[in-house]
Structures are given as C-alpha cells and as structure tokens.
Motif scaffolding. Structure first.
Motif, PDB file in Angstrom:
ATOM      1  N   LYS A 168     -18.355 100.566  13.628  1.00 50.39           N
ATOM      2  CA  LYS A 168     -17.976 101.470  12.445  1.00 50.39           C
ATOM      3  C   LYS A 168     -18.730 100.575  11.202  1.00 50.39           C
ATOM      4  O   LYS A 168     -19.377 101.286  10.333  1.00 50.39           O
ATOM      5  CB  LYS A 168     -16.623 101.814  12.177  1.00 50.39           C
ATOM      6  N   VAL A 169     -18.251  99.578  11.220  1.00 49.00           N
ATOM      7  CA  VAL A 169     -18.739  98.627  10.197  1.00 49.00           C
ATOM      8  C   VAL A 169     -19.898  97.970  10.552  1.00 49.00           C
ATOM      9  O   VAL A 169     -19.974  97.138  11.378  1.00 49.00           O
ATOM     10  CB  VAL A 169     -17.646  97.371   9.661  1.00 49.00           C
ATOM     11  N   ARG A 170     -21.038  98.127   9.857  1.00 51.00           N
ATOM     12  CA  ARG A 170     -22.195  97.548  10.017  1.00 51.00           C
ATOM     13  C   ARG A 170     -22.192  95.882  10.042  1.00 51.00           C
ATOM     14  O   ARG A 170     -21.252  95.346   9.320  1.00 51.00           O
ATOM     15  CB  ARG A 170     -23.375  98.055   9.170  1.00 51.00           C
ATOM     16  N   THR A 171     -22.798  95.368  10.857  1.00 44.46           N
ATOM     17  CA  THR A 171     -22.574  93.885  10.971  1.00 44.46           C
ATOM     18  C   THR A 171     -22.928  93.266   9.497  1.00 44.46           C
ATOM     19  O   THR A 171     -23.794  93.533   8.845  1.00 44.46           O
ATOM     20  CB  THR A 171     -23.615  93.313  11.913  1.00 44.46           C
ATOM     21  N   LYS A 172     -22.144  92.083   9.379  1.00 38.28           N
ATOM     22  CA  LYS A 172     -22.373  91.686   8.251  1.00 38.28           C
ATOM     23  C   LYS A 172     -22.823  89.880   8.399  1.00 38.28           C
ATOM     24  O   LYS A 172     -22.917  89.148   7.589  1.00 38.28           O
ATOM     25  CB  LYS A 172     -21.006  91.408   7.384  1.00 38.28           C
ATOM     26  N   THR A 173     -23.184  89.649   9.733  1.00 34.88           N
ATOM     27  CA  THR A 173     -23.582  88.494  10.503  1.00 34.88           C
ATOM     28  C   THR A 173     -24.820  88.031   9.513  1.00 34.88           C
ATOM     29  O   THR A 173     -25.750  88.954   9.427  1.00 34.88           O
ATOM     30  CB  THR A 173     -23.798  88.267  11.888  1.00 34.88           C
ATOM     31  N   LYS A 174     -24.999  86.848   9.102  1.00 33.32           N
ATOM     32  CA  LYS A 174     -26.110  86.392   8.469  1.00 33.32           C
ATOM     33  C   LYS A 174     -27.099  85.942   9.555  1.00 33.32           C
ATOM     34  O   LYS A 174     -26.860  85.043  10.366  1.00 33.32           O
ATOM     35  CB  LYS A 174     -25.947  85.123   7.528  1.00 33.32           C
ATOM     36  N   THR A 175     -28.061  86.602   9.639  1.00 34.82           N
ATOM     37  CA  THR A 175     -29.162  86.320  10.668  1.00 34.82           C
ATOM     38  C   THR A 175     -30.474  86.013   9.913  1.00 34.82           C
ATOM     39  O   THR A 175     -30.758  86.435   8.757  1.00 34.82           O
ATOM     40  CB  THR A 175     -29.375  87.541  11.575  1.00 34.82           C
ATOM     41  N   ALA A 234     -17.735  86.633  21.749  1.00 35.92           N
ATOM     42  CA  ALA A 234     -18.089  86.886  20.321  1.00 35.92           C
ATOM     43  C   ALA A 234     -19.661  86.880  20.377  1.00 35.92           C
ATOM     44  O   ALA A 234     -20.321  87.783  19.488  1.00 35.92           O
ATOM     45  CB  ALA A 234     -17.519  85.824  19.362  1.00 35.92           C
ATOM     46  N   CYS A 235     -20.315  86.009  21.131  1.00 33.00           N
ATOM     47  CA  CYS A 235     -21.851  86.224  21.045  1.00 33.00           C
ATOM     48  C   CYS A 235     -22.417  87.700  21.373  1.00 33.00           C
ATOM     49  O   CYS A 235     -23.187  88.096  20.805  1.00 33.00           O
ATOM     50  CB  CYS A 235     -22.416  85.209  21.920  1.00 33.00           C
ATOM     51  N   VAL A 236     -21.943  88.190  22.430  1.00 32.55           N
ATOM     52  CA  VAL A 236     -22.048  89.339  22.893  1.00 32.55           C
ATOM     53  C   VAL A 236     -21.757  90.712  21.891  1.00 32.55           C
ATOM     54  O   VAL A 236     -22.623  91.466  21.418  1.00 32.55           O
ATOM     55  CB  VAL A 236     -21.353  89.945  24.183  1.00 32.55           C
ATOM     56  N   ALA A 237     -20.705  90.386  21.238  1.00 30.59           N
ATOM     57  CA  ALA A 237     -19.870  91.378  20.162  1.00 30.59           C
ATOM     58  C   ALA A 237     -20.976  91.293  18.896  1.00 30.59           C
ATOM     59  O   ALA A 237     -21.186  92.262  18.129  1.00 30.59           O
ATOM     60  CB  ALA A 237     -18.453  91.027  19.743  1.00 30.59           C
ATOM     61  N   ALA A 238     -21.407  90.106  18.747  1.00 40.52           N
ATOM     62  CA  ALA A 238     -22.133  89.822  17.413  1.00 40.52           C
ATOM     63  C   ALA A 238     -23.532  90.495  17.565  1.00 40.52           C
ATOM     64  O   ALA A 238     -24.250  90.980  16.877  1.00 40.52           O
ATOM     65  CB  ALA A 238     -22.245  88.322  16.829  1.00 40.52           C
ATOM     66  N   CYS A 239     -24.065  90.114  18.662  1.00 43.04           N
ATOM     67  CA  CYS A 239     -25.553  90.477  18.972  1.00 43.04           C
ATOM     68  C   CYS A 239     -25.768  92.043  19.016  1.00 43.04           C
ATOM     69  O   CYS A 239     -25.190  92.990  19.487  1.00 43.04           O
ATOM     70  CB  CYS A 239     -25.835  90.030  20.639  1.00 43.04           C
ATOM     71  N   LYS A 240     -27.089  92.274  18.106  1.00 38.89           N
ATOM     72  CA  LYS A 240     -27.171  93.667  17.944  1.00 38.89           C
ATOM     73  C   LYS A 240     -27.616  94.390  19.392  1.00 38.89           C
ATOM     74  O   LYS A 240     -27.864  95.656  19.502  1.00 38.89           O
ATOM     75  CB  LYS A 240     -28.345  93.969  16.953  1.00 38.89           C
ATOM     76  N   ASN A 241     -27.841  93.470  20.223  1.00 40.86           N
ATOM     77  CA  ASN A 241     -28.339  94.112  21.600  1.00 40.86           C
ATOM     78  C   ASN A 241     -27.378  93.881  22.445  1.00 40.86           C
ATOM     79  O   ASN A 241     -27.695  93.990  23.820  1.00 40.86           O
ATOM     80  CB  ASN A 241     -29.544  93.470  22.041  1.00 40.86           C
ATOM     81  N   ALA A 242     -26.153  93.464  22.257  1.00 43.75           N
ATOM     82  CA  ALA A 242     -24.991  92.915  23.138  1.00 43.75           C
ATOM     83  C   ALA A 242     -25.528  92.206  24.251  1.00 43.75           C
ATOM     84  O   ALA A 242     -25.377  92.421  25.386  1.00 43.75           O
ATOM     85  CB  ALA A 242     -24.335  94.216  23.749  1.00 43.75           C
ATOM     86  N   SER A 243     -26.226  91.146  23.958  1.00 42.14           N
ATOM     87  CA  SER A 243     -26.930  90.300  25.034  1.00 42.14           C
ATOM     88  C   SER A 243     -25.850  89.174  25.144  1.00 42.14           C
ATOM     89  O   SER A 243     -25.318  88.869  24.389  1.00 42.14           O
ATOM     90  CB  SER A 243     -28.151  89.630  24.444  1.00 42.14           C
ATOM     91  N   ALA A 244     -25.909  88.641  26.163  1.00 47.66           N
ATOM     92  CA  ALA A 244     -24.965  87.611  26.744  1.00 47.66           C
ATOM     93  C   ALA A 244     -25.726  86.285  26.804  1.00 47.66           C
ATOM     94  O   ALA A 244     -25.141  85.162  27.606  1.00 47.66           O
ATOM     95  CB  ALA A 244     -24.078  87.861  27.956  1.00 47.66           C
ATOM     96  N   MET A 245     -26.770  86.177  26.226  1.00 46.17           N
ATOM     97  CA  MET A 245     -27.714  84.957  26.439  1.00 46.17           C
ATOM     98  C   MET A 245     -27.118  83.625  26.067  1.00 46.17           C
ATOM     99  O   MET A 245     -27.169  82.653  26.695  1.00 46.17           O
ATOM    100  CB  MET A 245     -29.130  85.019  25.775  1.00 46.17           C
TER     101      MET A 245
END
Lengths: 646, 288, 253
Positions: B92-99, C164-175
């Motif tokens: 629901k909340v768009r990611t705020k991770t800095k990439t 958390a890596c999977v959760a953060a990835c915009k592609n839900a990747s487990a790399m």
C-alpha cells in the motif's frame, strides 16, 4: 522407580568414553532404516542430533516451533565455543578444560560427563570447520582464539560476535542436507503438547500445528528432547520469546525426573530494564569483559546524582570510581565467572551504588581500552556489540560507559539424564540445555555451544544406538493405540479448558506476575524466608491462572495467546519445583546463592558435606507433592576445593 | 509462466550481453554522426554511410546488432512481466528505500528509447531496406563522367537502338534538372526520389544508395524532431547511467579495487556518449 | 508518544485481508516497535478481540524471525536493524504508521503480518551446505584460510534469513539471500568441491519457487539489517557463469 542409575562406565576417567564406545551395541545399516526417531527442537543440540542420526540412516522427524531451524535461540550466543585444542600453546589440555568446567560449575556436575565433554570438544571445532563455519582466523590463516570468564587460557573459538549464529547455521546446513537426502523430515511451526509413553517407553509425541491448531500424533522408537531451557519463567530474561520449558514439563509429568531446577544462571552483562513495557532483556557478550572494566561510584552521593541525571559518569574521576571486581578478585578481575560477577553487581546496587535510574545498573567502561588499544581496535573487536547497544539505549558507548545489570540467561538444571543422555523414561533422551548434566551449578561462558554440539554430534548418535539396538524387533509404532488416543484427548481437553476460562487477566499480566515472584523471591539472592513465601504465592498464581486467565481467539487457527497460555501453565508448575529445590538446597553454590550461607567475607559458602548431590524431582501426580531423590556426586579424580578467583 | 526454461541468471546475462553489444555499437554510430558536423558537403558522412551499407563484414554485424536490439527488448519485457508476477499483491505504501538513481526505471527509459528507435528505423533503416521512400542524391561529377563514357560509345556506334533511346531520355532528364535540386557546392544533385535518380543518371544507378546526409540535415532542420531527439538522448543517458555498472554486476565483475573504476567508466560513458549525440541537433539549431 | 496505526489484518491464507486502523497513546520513545505492538495487543485482548499476529522471537536482532514492512521500509525507517530493534524514538509523535506483511508470491500470508518463509529453507536444502557428515573430518587447522577470505565469508554468513531483501526488492527477488550463502561457501576452501553444482541447484530452486529476477536496483542491500553487500550477488553471478561454462555438472530440471 527410585534408583537413579547414571550408568557411568567403569575404569579410568580418561578411558570411560573410549571403553563405552568400544563395548556399546550398534544397529546395522539395514535395521537403521526401520527405526524412527523423533527430535523435538531445532537448536544446536536438536539440529546436530537430527543431522547426525539422519546421516547414520535412521528415519528422523524433527519438530520446530518456528518457521525455520535457524530461529532457535542458540543463534543468539555471541561470544564463542570452548575447545581444548591448545593451539595457543598456553598450557591447555582436555584435563584442564575438564577441570575448569567442573570448578566453574562449583563441583555440582558429574565427572564422567564433563570429561567426555572436554574430550569431544576438539572434534566439534574440526566438524564445524569442515561444514564451512567461518571461524575467525589470524594472519597465518589459522584459527584464532580469545579468552573467556573462568579460564586462564585462550581456548575460545569465535566468529565475530555471532558464534552461536554460525554454529547453528552449520548444524542447520547439515540438517538441510539430510532433509534433502530424505533421511530427516522437517515439521515447522509445530509445538509439542505431550509425550506418549507406551509400556513404560517413550513412543511418540502429540503436537499442535501452530498454523491451524490441528492436533497431530507422531510415533517413533525413541524421542529426543532438545527444547532448551526454562529461563523464561522469570519473564524478563535473555531468552527468546518462544523459548519455553513446556516440553520438559510434559516429560516430567509423564515420569521423567527433573534435576537441579534451582540452578539458574544470571548473566552479569545485560542491558538494564527500562520500563514496564519491556518484553525481554538483551545480553551484551561476556567477551566485553575482556577489555571493559566494571565500576560504580565510590561515593554514594555520586551514585544518587547520576541516578537523578545531575551528574554524568564521564565527570567522575578515577579516584572516585570503584572497580569492585578488580578490587575483590585481583587474580581474575573483570573475568570472574558469571555467578560471581552477577552477585557482585547486585551487592553494589543493593548497597545503593547503582547507577541506572531504577538503581539497578553498573558501568562497563571501555575508556581504558580505547586509550590503550585505540578506537579502531576496539571497534574491530566489539563493533557490532557497540552498535547494538547504541541502537537500543541511544547512548554512544565509545564516549560513555555502557550500563549493564545481571539478568536470567541460562538454566543449568533440566531433565535428569544418565551417561547415555537417557532420562528416567526409557527411549526418552534429552540433550543440550534441556538436560542437566554438564554444567553443575554454574556454566562457564562459551560452554553451552560446546555442550549442545557435543551431545548432538558426538554423544547421542552413539548412546542412542545402544538403546535402539533392542528396538529392531519392534514394528513401526502405531499412533492408533489407546495411549495415543488418550494423550490426544487430554491435550484437547486441556486446551479447551484454557479457552473456556474466559477470565479477566491476560496471559502477559499473569506471566509478569510469575516473573515478579520468581525474580524477587527465587532470584539472584535467595533465602528460606522468601522461598517459603514464594511457594504459596505460586500456588495462588496457579489457581488464578486456571480460574481467571483470558485467552481470546479460537482453537483452530493461529493463536499466539493460546500458545503463551499453555506455556505459562507449565511454567508455573516448573517454578514451583524451582522454589522447592532452592529451599531444600541449604548452601550457596554456583548460580544458587542462599544469603544464609556465606563466608565471613561475603562469598558463597558451599556445603559439600550435605549437598554434594543432584536434586532430582519426581512428579507424583496432580495436587501431590513431588518427591526429591538424590544422585550422589562422587569425585574420584578431582580434588574438590572451595572456588577461589582472588 | 516459465516459457523459457532458462535460469534467471542466464536470462539476465543474456540481457546484459546484448546490451553490451549495443554499448559497443553506440560509439561507432556516434562517430559516423559526428561526420555531419564536418563542413565538407557530406563527403565523410556519405563515405561512412556507404561503407556501413556495403561492407560485408558490417552486414554480418548488422544482423547481430538487429538481433541484439530485438532480444534485448524482448528479454527485458519478459523479465519485467516475471518480476511483476513475483509480487501479485502490491504494497500500500510505496517503497521509500533509497536505491541508485534510475535503476528502478530501466524498463521505462528503455521503452522510450525503443519507441524512438522505431521512429529512427522509419527515418533511416527502412529507407535503406527500401521499405520506406527516402531521399537520394547523385554526384554530378560522377553522372557527368558516366554520361561522357556513354556518349563516347554512341559516337563509336557501339550502342544499339534501345540504348540510344535510353541515353536520349537521360540527356533530356539531366537538362531539365531544376536548380534547387543542385546543392550549393554544385557537387551533388540532392533531394531526389529513387526514380528521379535512375531517370537522371541512367540504369547504372539502379543500386543507388539513399542520401542519409541530406535526410539527416532535413530532419534536424525540423525543430520538433530535434527536440524529441534531445529528450530521447537525455533518457538514453539515464538508461546508460545504470547500464555499465549493472552489466558488470550481472557478469560478476565485482572487485574491491576495480569496481570503482567501472563506476567511473559507467558515468563517463553515460554522460559523454549521449552528449556527443546531442551536440548534433544543437549544432543545427544554433550554429547553422 | 501517540500513534495511528494502519495494520493489515487477514484471518488465514485464503481469507481476504484489509487494513484496520488503531490508535495508541502514551508510548515511551524507548519502547521497541514490537513492544509497542505488545501493548496494543494487550489492549485488544482486554477488549476481547483477537490480537495482531506477527512473527518475533529473539528480540535482539539475530534470529531473523521478525519482519514487518513499516511505512515503505522493510524493518522500518532505521538502518541496519531488524524490526525488533527498531525503537519508537525513530518516529515522530502523532505519526501514522502503516504496517504491512512481506509481500511476495513465494511468501504466502499465514495470518495478519505473519508470512510463510519456508521457501528460503527450501533453497538452502538444494545445496546451501558442505556435504560433510558427522565425524571423519580433518583438523580445524589443516585447512588454512586467509584472514581476508575468512572475514569476507563471515560477512556473507551473517545473513539472518529474515527475507527483508525479498520484501524490499521491487521484483521480490531472493538474490541477496541466495548469493550470501553461495558466496560464503565459494570463498571457503571447504565449499569448493561442490561449488559448481551448488550455485546451479540453488538458483534453479529459487526460480522454481517464483522469486523475481534481480535488476540490480540494490534495494536489498539498502534494507538488509545485517548489511550484506551487493558484491555477493556479483560473486554468485560469476560463480554461476563459471559453473555453466566450465563445469560438466548441471542441474536436472
């Protein structure tokens, strides 16, 4: 069933294990496939046992309370693992490790078990290295060591501040390999609810699938309990939230004896309690005591000013600081064993010198270390611990001393086992923290990892075969028998009963009450008066639980409140025997400190004349007083002395 | 949804490898484009185009290049669909991770570049393939030379009737060339259609090449086109900004000592190459 | 401190979930995020409703059991911490906090904020180990490992498997998760004999389970509570290429 046969092999101490292995019965490979083993718990002891037994060819089923074996609380051990490798050429040997462990345990451990532990310690390191555990290395590429409390040699192997994690992941990887090979079946998010005993032998367990509440039956030729300790009866401890002594209590109810419940270790270096909302305490590794110095202000008015926030610790001059461990124990200084360091902190705080707002806290200071080694080196050694401290407390430990206070950490007591790690129920084995065997009244740092892995990798795979060799004539254990049906029914009834109470108090409230009683009356400093007060209080709490607990949700879905309630019921029972055991043991030894029994200098005073035994409790049924048996400890090879770390 | 039974890393490596080929081609293309800026009536530019259009080795590479473009795009789309399917319920909340800047938008920047590529193909490549009508030119000197040769043959009576008629028609056509089709330097006839070229220059010009020089100049004379061109190359810059770095990562080229160098190369490339391309429309806008 | 919480509630795997709003007040800034949820849960039990289910265990940032997607960040806005080590002082008074479960196809929701992460274990079971059985191994010092390599392997091995890596990835990747294990064992001599088949098998399993592809956005690295580095992924890619090109062993699919 009054005789406690510890089955210690005959002969010289150093030859006992070798002789045992040479004369024990084995199971041939074809028969191994026909034998089922259940392992409950996936920590170091459980995972390593399941992996080793699976590799031997047994059909193993392993049950995990969390979603993965890697969550087990072994993972939180920071400091290291002991082994008598003597890589440092500083005079270490199996004999010395054995001696240090016995002495550290205040002469309340079984000689033969401890010697075996020291003996196999070296194999553990080799095994873990072979698994790819990234132990710290020095520049030559060889394994590095550090020193730990209670020892004068450097024998602790470590992997940064995450040794437990790496060892558990090693055991987990070995387990994963066996799961892939099909020798081990993994059941996650299952909690053991009861042990099933058929014809006097452990034949299976009843579990609850925590995801959907299903009650399941599992049969096997032998059951291994590797469910860890019961430190969470104190509510606030360094144990994980899911750690519980429930499985051990179920076994106790089914006839397994419970040994030395009062031996609870209080770890000296934890972050002090902040508020009522606090759910657990965080341990700061004992390795910090290698370079950190522990102190409180010399003047009581300084301590008061610090508590009120009027004075900063950095403003107190060297002359006004009381490095009480260095003062009282010049030989070991800040590296005295845990029980001694904990009591010394309590003594200072009780005397009014505590520095935390609550009055219960002392300083662990790295000022000298930073001056001596430089900030970089201190950061390299303890960086992750310092970071953790800062995240939790919001104080920079490079600039200010850390604040620490003792907290419940480990339970030396547990299910009584013989030399083969078998409990008083044939076919029921207990390993790791769940048993009582190796640490006596106090465990030395970096020895828990050693014991868990020794039991799992190198002891149980041998000793279990001695039992299982007789079982090859038994066909597959049916779960349709009367005993399983009754066990399942009683579990269901118990759960329904808890759900039906619909009282006023939440599980957490009652748990906090239990923790309060235990910490105040059965905590670090115990006396007969308080213990006698605690016993009826626990009885009342038990009644309160069974009449006034409030559990919401239902039986057929994921319900954390119900899980906690079931564990709490068992924890109250366990607390009762802890208090009773503490009351009967009229001496101070190791983690058990009775204020009535001290030397003139205020040190713990052991009573070898009357209490050199293991207190073993037998359950006699609901509303019946448990009965204590004694297993006398005979020291044939060691010269029993008063512990002295001065 | 596992149409292509390759491992995810294999697909990514392929994507990176095709991209790498495109990265290598871009400077070549840029070099040719920069010839436009030389004030030589398009001599270098035409020569370069001629070389690229006729050399057999280049023709082989042309096929590889085209395949790279197509596969790079197809794989990118395929992987993106797979990636979307890996998270069926969004947050629901768009990611705020800095990439890293732009790394999240590769499919979009790539898409814009691909759209431009279609336009670019219509403007140039399809002309070459004779799918689209382009503009042609002929060198007056060369036409003259060939005409003279034929005239000689005529005098020596070596041409048959049909050939004589063709020559006459050609002569008439040449004499009717309007002055505006002559370029300033009087070296070329420009802006012709293919028929006109054949008409004016005779059957020998059957395999006449399109005049990319004229076509480019005409396109850049169009302000809207130039603007689109500029925007696209900024977008391509963003695409490339993440490309080399990402390529090194995918191909496993990570090293404590050398990775910083790759990062710098990545930035230089992403700035210099699009900048080089962008100079051309800017030149035509402001210098001409 | 006071907060408004928007929390995802879902009865079971199949149920349709929804966000529910809760108000909570008088929270100490020293309270950890999970303790704040404990307080909320106790008040819910007081009101006879079902508490919010969330995974948690060690509460000291090492078991990897906890994991909430808080305001657009796995494990919340603080860096290099797990949810259990996130403290309320990192939020501002009166803030609205949205709490979601990890979202990925291979992580089905069990209840509320609890997801099933056994997919990660399944990947490890495909080869995230050295096939050494108990006993019969050489002395620990028989294999020399350079300090640099050992330290590097340790950094990779410090993964806690929280997802958390999977959760953060915009592609839900487990790399990042997979590469941390592959890297650890590729760096150590003990892992070498099985290196080629390990990387192929683990990647194949990862793909089969429905994790997305890596697009090198490095959100995983940015959110990893143990600061596992992206160079692990590069190393895995390298291992994978070497295995595919040079090794005769390959995965049976």
């Amino acid at each position: 069933m009054n005789t406690l046969d510890s089955k210690i092999p005959e002969g010289q101490l150093s030859e006992k294990w070798t002789k045992y292995k040479a004369s024990q019965k084995l199971v041939n490979p074809a028969n191994k496939r026909k034998l089922d083993v259940i392992v409950v718990g996936t920590g170091l002891a459980g995972s390593s046992a399941a992996a080793s037994l699976g590799a031997l060819g047994f059909n193993v089923k392993i049950f995990c309370i969390s979603d993965s074996p890697r969550r087990a609380h072994s993972i939180a051990a920071q400091g290291g693992i002991n082994a008598a490798k003597n890589y440092q050429n500083d005079g270490d040997s199996v004999d010395r490790l054995f001696y240090d462990t016995i002495k550290g345990g205040d002469y309340r451990a079984r000689e033969a078990n401890v010697y075996r532990l020291a003996e196999v310690s070296n194999s553990i390191i080799d095994q873990c290295v072979a698994q790819g555990v990234p132990f710290a290395r020095d520049y030559s590429g060889m394994l590095d060591n550090r020193s730990f409390g209670g020892a004068q040699v450097s024998r602790t192997f470590y992997a940064k501040g995450q040794t437990g994690q790496q060892l558990l992941l090693g055991a987990y990887s070995a387990l994963s390999k066996e799961i892939k090979a099909g020798t081990v079946e993994m059941y996650e998010r299952r909690e053991m609810m009861d042990l099933v005993v058929v014809d006097g032998r452990a034949r299976g367990i009843i579990t609850r699938n925590l995801q959907n509440g299903e009650i399941e039956r599992w049969g096997a030729h032998a059951v291994v309990i590797a469910t860890g300790g019961y430190g969470n009866v104190y509510f606030l401890s360094t144990n994980a939230m899911n750690c519980n002594g429930s499985a051990a209590v179920q076994c106790y109810h089914k006839g397994a004896f419970f040994a030395n419940p009062c031996f609870v270790q209080i770890h000296p270096t934890c972050i002090p309690v902040k508020g009522d909302y606090q759910s657990k305490l965080t341990l700061m590794s004992e390795s910090l005591r290698n370079d950190g110095r522990i102190w409180v202000p010399k003047k009581i008015e300084d301590a008061v000013a610090i508590r009120e926030g009027k004075l900063k610790p950095t403003e107190i001059t060297e002359e006004d600081r009381d490095y009480y461990l260095e003062r009282r124990y010049p030989a070991f200084g800040n590296l005295v064993p845990r029980d001694i360091a904990s009591r010394a902190a309590k003594e200072r705080c009780d005397a009014g010198y505590g520095v935390a707002p609550s009055g219960y806290g002392v300083y662990l200071d790295f000022k000298t270390a930073i001056e001596r080694l430089g900030r970089d080196k201190v950061e390299a050694r303890y960086g992750n611990l310092f970071q953790m401290y800062e995240k939790i407390v919001d104080v920079d430990p490079y600039e200010n001393p850390m604040m620490i206070y003792p907290a419940v950490h480990y339970t030396m007591g547990g299910l009584w086992v013989d030399y083969e790690l078998q409990t008083t129920i044939p076919g029921l084995f207990a390993t790791g923290e769940a048993n009582f065997s190796d640490h006596g009244a106090n465990r030395l740092g970096a020895s828990a990892l050693m014991q868990g892995l020794a039991d799992g990798y190198f002891v149980l795979p041998y000793t279990m075969q001695n039992y299982l060799s007789d079982q090859i004539y038994e066909s597959k254990v049916s779960t349709e028998t009367e005993e399983f049906v009754v066990a399942e029914k009683s579990v269901k009834e118990k759960l329904e009963k808890i759900m039906a109470i619909k009282g006023e108090k939440t599980v957490d409230t009652l748990q906090r009450e239990l923790g309060h009683i235990m910490w105040e009356y059965v905590g670090m400093g115990r006396n007969a008066q308080n213990l006698q007060k605690a016993i009826p209080m626990l009885e009342d709490l038990k009644k309160e639980f069974w009449s006034n607990v409030r559990v919401t949700g239902d039986l057929t879905s994921l319900n954390p409140e119900l899980e906690k309630a079931v564990r709490l019921a068992d924890h109250i029972e366990l607390s009762q025997i802890i208090a009773k055991d503490a009351l009967q043991r009229e001496e101070s030894c190791g983690g058990h400190y009775r204020e009535e029994f001290v030397t003139e200098e205020g040190e713990a005073k052991r009573n070898d004349q009357d209490f050199m035994f293991v207190g073993v409790w037998e359950y006699k049924g609901k509303d019946q007083e448990p009965v204590m048996h004694k297993e006398d400890l005979k020291y044939e090879f060691i010269n029993v002395q008063q512990r002295n770390y001065k | 949804m596992k149409l292509i039974q390759f491992a995810s890393i294999t697909k990514k490596i392929a994507l990176a490898a095709f991209g790498l080929f495109l990265l290598l081609f871009l400077p070549v293309h840029l070099g040719i484009n920069l010839c436009l800026l030389r004030d030589d009536g398009g001599e270098w530019y035409r020569n370069a185009s001629h070389f690229m259009g006729t050399n057999y080795i280049v023709k082989v590479f042309e096929i590889v290049l085209l395949a790279s473009v197509l596969l790079h795009i197809c794989l990118a789309i395929y992987l993106t669909i797979e990636n979307w399917l890996a998270r069926p319920v969004r947050y629901k909340v768009r990611t705020k991770t800095k990439t890293p800047f732009m790394s999240r938008y590769m499919i979009w920047t790539g898409g814009i570049v691909a759209c431009f590529l279609v336009l670019h193909f219509i403007n140039f490549y399809f002309v070459k393939l004779d799918l689209v009508e382009g503009k042609y030119s002929a060198s007056i000197e060369q036409v003259d030379k060939l005409f003279q040769q034929k005239a000689m043959k005529l005098q020596q009576g070596e041409l048959n009737e049909k050939e004589q008629a063709a020559l006459m028609a050609q002569y008439q056509a040449i004499s009717q060339i309007s002055p505006e089709k002559m370029d300033k330097s009087q070296k070329n006839m420009v802006n012709l259609t293919k028929e006109e070229v054949i008409q004016y220059c005779g059957e020998d010009f059957k395999h006449v090449e399109p005049d990319f020089y004229t076509m480019s100049k005409d396109l850049f004379a169009n302000k809207t086109y130039s603007l689109i061109y500029l925007v696209v190359f900024v977008v391509l810059g963003f695409h490339l900004y993440h490309a080399i770095n990402s390529l090194a990562q995918t191909l496993g080229l990570s090293h404590r000592k050398y990775s910083p160098i790759i990062d710098w190369v990545s930035i230089f490339y992403a700035v210099l190459v699009p900048l080089g391309f962008a100079i051309i429309p800017l030149w035509f806008m402001f210098m001409n | 401190m006071d907060f408004t919480l928007k929390i995802w509630r879902q009865e079971n795997r199949k149920a349709k979930g929804r966000f529910e709003t809760y108000k909570i007040s008088n929270i100490s800034p020293d309270c950890s995020f999970l303790e704040m949820l404990d307080i909320l849960n106790e008040s819910l039990v007081d009101k006879l409703s079902h508490p919010i289910c969330f995974d948690h265990d060690c509460r000291e940032g090492i078991c990897g059991m906890c994991g909430l997607y808080i305001n657009g960040h796995p494990h919340g806005p603080d860096s290099a911490v797990t949810t259990c080590q996130l403290h309320m002082r990192k939020f501002s008074d009166g803030e609205t906090i949205t709490i979601e479960p990890w979202r990925a196809k291979p992580f089905p929701i069990i209840r509320d904020l609890i997801v099933d992460r056994t997919a990660l274990d399944k990947i490890i079971q495909e080869g995230g180990y050295v096939s050494a059985t108990t006993g019969g191994v050489p002395d620990g010092n028989a294999i020399l490992i350079s300090k640099h390599k050992a330290d590097e392997a340790m950094d990779s091995a410090s993964c806690i498997g929280c997802g958390a890596c999977v959760a953060a990835c915009k592609n839900a990747s487990a790399m990042l998760f997979v590469s941390a294990k592959v890297s650890q064992l590729a760096l150590l001599p003990q892992g070498k004999p099985e290196a080629a088949i390990r990387v192929q098998n683990m990647v194949a399993k990862m793909d089969d389970l429905g994790f997305g592809n890596c697009t090198n956005t490095y959100a995983c690295e940015a959110e990893c509570p143990k600061q596992i580095k992206r160079s692990n992924i590069a190393r895995m890619n390298r291992e994978f290429i070497c295995a595919k090109v040079a090794s005769e062993e390959s995965t049976k699919r």
